[in-house]
Design a protein around this motif. Structure first.
Motif, PDB file in Angstrom:
ATOM      1  N   ASN A  47      41.251  46.795  44.598  1.00 21.87           N
ATOM      2  CA  ASN A  47      40.632  47.250  43.343  1.00 21.87           C
ATOM      3  C   ASN A  47      41.639  47.782  42.323  1.00 21.87           C
ATOM      4  OD1 ASN A  47      37.877  46.629  43.477  1.00 21.87           O
ATOM      5  ND2 ASN A  47      37.499  48.369  44.832  1.00 21.87           N
ATOM      6  N   SER A  48      42.924  47.515  42.556  1.00 24.74           N
ATOM      7  CA  SER A  48      43.920  47.911  41.559  1.00 24.74           C
ATOM      8  C   SER A  48      43.732  47.096  40.286  1.00 24.74           C
ATOM      9  CB  SER A  48      45.327  47.695  42.104  1.00 24.74           C
ATOM     10  OG  SER A  48      46.297  47.917  41.086  1.00 24.74           O
ATOM     11  N   LEU A  49      43.932  47.742  39.149  1.00 23.45           N
ATOM     12  CA  LEU A  49      43.767  47.080  37.854  1.00 23.45           C
ATOM     13  C   LEU A  49      45.045  46.388  37.389  1.00 23.45           C
ATOM     14  CD1 LEU A  49      41.774  49.956  36.176  1.00 23.45           C
ATOM     15  CD2 LEU A  49      40.903  47.640  36.509  1.00 23.45           C
ATOM     16  N   MET A  50      46.160  46.642  38.060  1.00 24.87           N
ATOM     17  CA  MET A  50      47.431  46.103  37.592  1.00 24.87           C
ATOM     18  C   MET A  50      47.500  44.571  37.604  1.00 24.87           C
ATOM     19  SD  MET A  50      48.892  48.630  36.439  1.00 24.87           S
ATOM     20  CE  MET A  50      50.385  47.755  35.968  1.00 24.87           C
ATOM     21  N   PRO A  51      47.033  43.891  38.673  1.00 24.94           N
ATOM     22  CA  PRO A  51      47.056  42.426  38.616  1.00 24.94           C
ATOM     23  C   PRO A  51      46.246  41.871  37.439  1.00 24.94           C
ATOM     24  CG  PRO A  51      46.707  43.161  40.859  1.00 24.94           C
ATOM     25  CD  PRO A  51      46.575  44.381  39.989  1.00 24.94           C
ATOM     26  N   LEU A  52      45.093  42.502  37.150  1.00 23.58           N
ATOM     27  CA  LEU A  52      44.272  42.058  36.019  1.00 23.58           C
ATOM     28  C   LEU A  52      44.996  42.285  34.705  1.00 23.58           C
ATOM     29  CD1 LEU A  52      41.559  40.983  35.022  1.00 23.58           C
ATOM     30  CD2 LEU A  52      40.699  43.331  35.043  1.00 23.58           C
ATOM     31  N   LEU A  53      45.678  43.417  34.601  1.00 29.67           N
ATOM     32  CA  LEU A  53      46.423  43.715  33.382  1.00 29.67           C
ATOM     33  C   LEU A  53      47.561  42.720  33.181  1.00 29.67           C
ATOM     34  CD1 LEU A  53      46.580  45.728  31.026  1.00 29.67           C
ATOM     35  CD2 LEU A  53      48.165  47.087  32.413  1.00 29.67           C
ATOM     36  N   LEU A  86      40.457  44.582  23.134  1.00 22.61           N
ATOM     37  CA  LEU A  86      39.382  45.182  23.932  1.00 22.61           C
ATOM     38  C   LEU A  86      39.632  44.986  25.426  1.00 22.61           C
ATOM     39  CD1 LEU A  86      36.207  44.193  21.867  1.00 22.61           C
ATOM     40  CD2 LEU A  86      37.151  46.491  22.164  1.00 22.61           C
ATOM     41  N   HIS A  87      40.083  43.783  25.798  1.00 21.46           N
ATOM     42  CA  HIS A  87      40.359  43.506  27.205  1.00 21.46           C
ATOM     43  C   HIS A  87      41.431  44.451  27.755  1.00 21.46           C
ATOM     44  CE1 HIS A  87      38.685  39.131  27.549  1.00 21.46           C
ATOM     45  NE2 HIS A  87      37.813  39.988  27.050  1.00 21.46           N
ATOM     46  N   ILE A  88      42.492  44.632  26.990  1.00 22.07           N
ATOM     47  CA  ILE A  88      43.586  45.480  27.453  1.00 22.07           C
ATOM     48  C   ILE A  88      43.142  46.937  27.547  1.00 22.07           C
ATOM     49  CG2 ILE A  88      45.882  46.364  26.865  1.00 22.07           C
ATOM     50  CD1 ILE A  88      46.440  43.596  25.591  1.00 22.07           C
ATOM     51  N   VAL A  89      42.443  47.415  26.511  1.00 25.03           N
ATOM     52  CA  VAL A  89      41.984  48.811  26.507  1.00 25.03           C
ATOM     53  C   VAL A  89      41.020  49.064  27.663  1.00 25.03           C
ATOM     54  CG1 VAL A  89      40.651  50.529  25.230  1.00 25.03           C
ATOM     55  CG2 VAL A  89      42.359  49.141  24.043  1.00 25.03           C
ATOM     56  N   VAL A  90      40.061  48.157  27.858  1.00 24.01           N
ATOM     57  CA  VAL A  90      39.091  48.312  28.940  1.00 24.01           C
ATOM     58  C   VAL A  90      39.791  48.301  30.294  1.00 24.01           C
ATOM     59  CG1 VAL A  90      37.204  47.143  30.159  1.00 24.01           C
ATOM     60  CG2 VAL A  90      37.117  47.411  27.671  1.00 24.01           C
ATOM     61  N   THR A  91      40.758  47.406  30.460  1.00 26.53           N
ATOM     62  CA  THR A  91      41.487  47.321  31.726  1.00 26.53           C
ATOM     63  C   THR A  91      42.233  48.616  32.016  1.00 26.53           C
ATOM     64  OG1 THR A  91      41.750  44.923  31.419  1.00 26.53           O
ATOM     65  CG2 THR A  91      43.159  45.977  33.049  1.00 26.53           C
ATOM     66  N   ALA A  94      39.200  51.423  32.702  1.00 27.06           N
ATOM     67  CA  ALA A  94      38.147  51.213  33.709  1.00 27.06           C
ATOM     68  C   ALA A  94      38.536  51.827  35.050  1.00 27.06           C
ATOM     69  CB  ALA A  94      37.890  49.720  33.878  1.00 27.06           C
ATOM     70  N   PRO A  95      37.547  52.284  35.821  1.00 27.91           N
ATOM     71  CA  PRO A  95      37.843  52.891  37.128  1.00 27.91           C
ATOM     72  C   PRO A  95      38.242  51.877  38.195  1.00 27.91           C
ATOM     73  CG  PRO A  95      35.484  52.827  36.762  1.00 27.91           C
ATOM     74  CD  PRO A  95      36.123  52.381  35.478  1.00 27.91           C
ATOM     75  N   ASN A  96      37.782  50.611  38.047  1.00 29.75           N
ATOM     76  CA  ASN A  96      38.146  49.585  39.022  1.00 29.75           C
ATOM     77  C   ASN A  96      38.020  48.200  38.386  1.00 29.75           C
ATOM     78  OD1 ASN A  96      35.305  48.596  39.446  1.00 29.75           O
ATOM     79  ND2 ASN A  96      35.059  50.656  40.319  1.00 29.75           N
ATOM     80  N   VAL A  97      38.427  47.199  39.130  1.00 31.84           N
ATOM     81  CA  VAL A  97      38.454  45.825  38.601  1.00 31.84           C
ATOM     82  C   VAL A  97      37.051  45.334  38.270  1.00 31.84           C
ATOM     83  CG1 VAL A  97      39.049  43.432  39.103  1.00 31.84           C
ATOM     84  CG2 VAL A  97      40.566  45.257  39.839  1.00 31.84           C
ATOM     85  N   GLY A  98      36.077  45.597  39.129  1.00 32.97           N
ATOM     86  CA  GLY A  98      34.718  45.120  38.898  1.00 32.97           C
ATOM     87  C   GLY A  98      34.152  45.617  37.586  1.00 32.97           C
ATOM     88  N   VAL A  99      34.290  46.912  37.339  1.00 30.02           N
ATOM     89  CA  VAL A  99      33.797  47.481  36.082  1.00 30.02           C
ATOM     90  C   VAL A  99      34.548  46.892  34.902  1.00 30.02           C
ATOM     91  CG1 VAL A  99      33.616  49.599  34.736  1.00 30.02           C
ATOM     92  CG2 VAL A  99      33.036  49.620  37.166  1.00 30.02           C
ATOM     93  N   ALA A 100      35.861  46.726  35.040  1.00 32.81           N
ATOM     94  CA  ALA A 100      36.667  46.171  33.951  1.00 32.81           C
ATOM     95  C   ALA A 100      36.195  44.771  33.570  1.00 32.81           C
ATOM     96  CB  ALA A 100      38.138  46.135  34.350  1.00 32.81           C
ATOM     97  N   LEU A 101      35.917  43.937  34.563  1.00 30.57           N
ATOM     98  CA  LEU A 101      35.501  42.562  34.280  1.00 30.57           C
ATOM     99  C   LEU A 101      34.125  42.518  33.624  1.00 30.57           C
ATOM    100  CD1 LEU A 101      36.737  40.670  37.468  1.00 30.57           C
ATOM    101  CD2 LEU A 101      37.791  40.736  35.200  1.00 30.57           C
ATOM    102  N   VAL A 102      33.215  43.383  34.078  1.00 33.76           N
ATOM    103  CA  VAL A 102      31.876  43.414  33.479  1.00 33.76           C
ATOM    104  C   VAL A 102      31.960  43.857  32.022  1.00 33.76           C
ATOM    105  CG1 VAL A 102      29.635  44.564  33.504  1.00 33.76           C
ATOM    106  CG2 VAL A 102      30.643  43.751  35.649  1.00 33.76           C
TER     107      VAL A 102
END
Length: 226
Positions: A47-53, A86-91, A94-102
């Motif tokens: 659930n780390s956000l770093m790969p998504l970022l 918006l994508h970068i700010v939300v990422t 967000a508390p986790n990857v799931g919330v960030a993607l939603v």
């Protein structure tokens, strides 16, 4: 025959360029983020956000390359920049990857809502986009656009903007469902494909709709909308 051959060649070239553009978009916005996320996710906690970022770097690079090629910032580029911001700010928040993607999936709903509101108040966003587009295409394109708007009081572009707005909001809801159902890597691959298909369908419909509006002999459906 020569003119017909030239026209056919130009249409073929236009289709090839369109296919290349779609392929580049899918590679930059879907395949590369998917591959990078899959590579990085094993190196970070669950659930780390770093790969998504990090995966967001490819759409950012795609935007920078597009701006460098065009050497101008148009309305579409501004919308893309807003979405990526918006994508970068939300990422980051967000508390986790799931919330960030939603939450990231809701950007299309916000843009679509802006389209619908602009159509309802008689200031359709896509009319301004069209004016920017024809500004670099010469006086003939600008004159054609002006005649069309004078003929129907910009109702055509209000209709187009409304359809785009509703479609973008529907697409956003599909993205939310995908974010809830798919693992992050799969979402990064599938979501842009849904987006590209939606935009291609909307562009094709818009081209046919405008061609029908320009036609001297309008169909009953077109007359009913006038």
């Amino acid at each position: 025959m020569t003119n017909q051959s030239s026209s056919a060649s130009a249409q073929g070239l236009g289709r090839r360029e369109a296919h290349k553009s779609i392929g580049r978009s899918l590679a930059i916005n879907a395949l590369c983020p998917f591959l990078l996320y899959r590579i990085l996710e094993s190196h970070f906690p669950a659930n780390s956000l770093m790969p998504l970022l990090y995966a967001t770097i490819f759409p950012v690079i795609g935007l920078i390359v597009s701006l460098a090629r065009k050497r101008t910032v148009d309305a579409i580029a501004i919308l893309v920049m807003v979405g990526l911001t918006l994508h970068i700010v939300v990422t980051l928040l967000a508390p986790n990857v799931g919330v960030a993607l939603v939450v990231r999936s809701l950007d299309g709903a916000l843009i679509g809502l802006a389209f619908v509101i602009s159509a309802l108040i008689g200031r359709p966003i896509l009319l301004f986009v069209a004016k920017q587009a024809v500004a670099g295409a010469g006086a003939e394109g600008a004159a054609l656009l002006n005649r069309m708007n004078a003929k129907d009081g910009a109702r055509a572009f209000s209709t187009i903007t409304m359809v785009w707005g509703i479609a973008l909001m529907a697409m956003s809801m599909v993205h939310v469902v995908l974010a809830l159902k798919l693992v992050p890597a799969e979402f990064l691959l599938v979501s842009p494909v849904v987006g590209v298909v939606t935009i291609v369908v909307l562009l094709a419909w818009t081209a046919r709709y405008l061609a029908a509006r320009r036609s001297p002999v309008q169909t009953p459906a077109i007359r009913a909308m006038s």
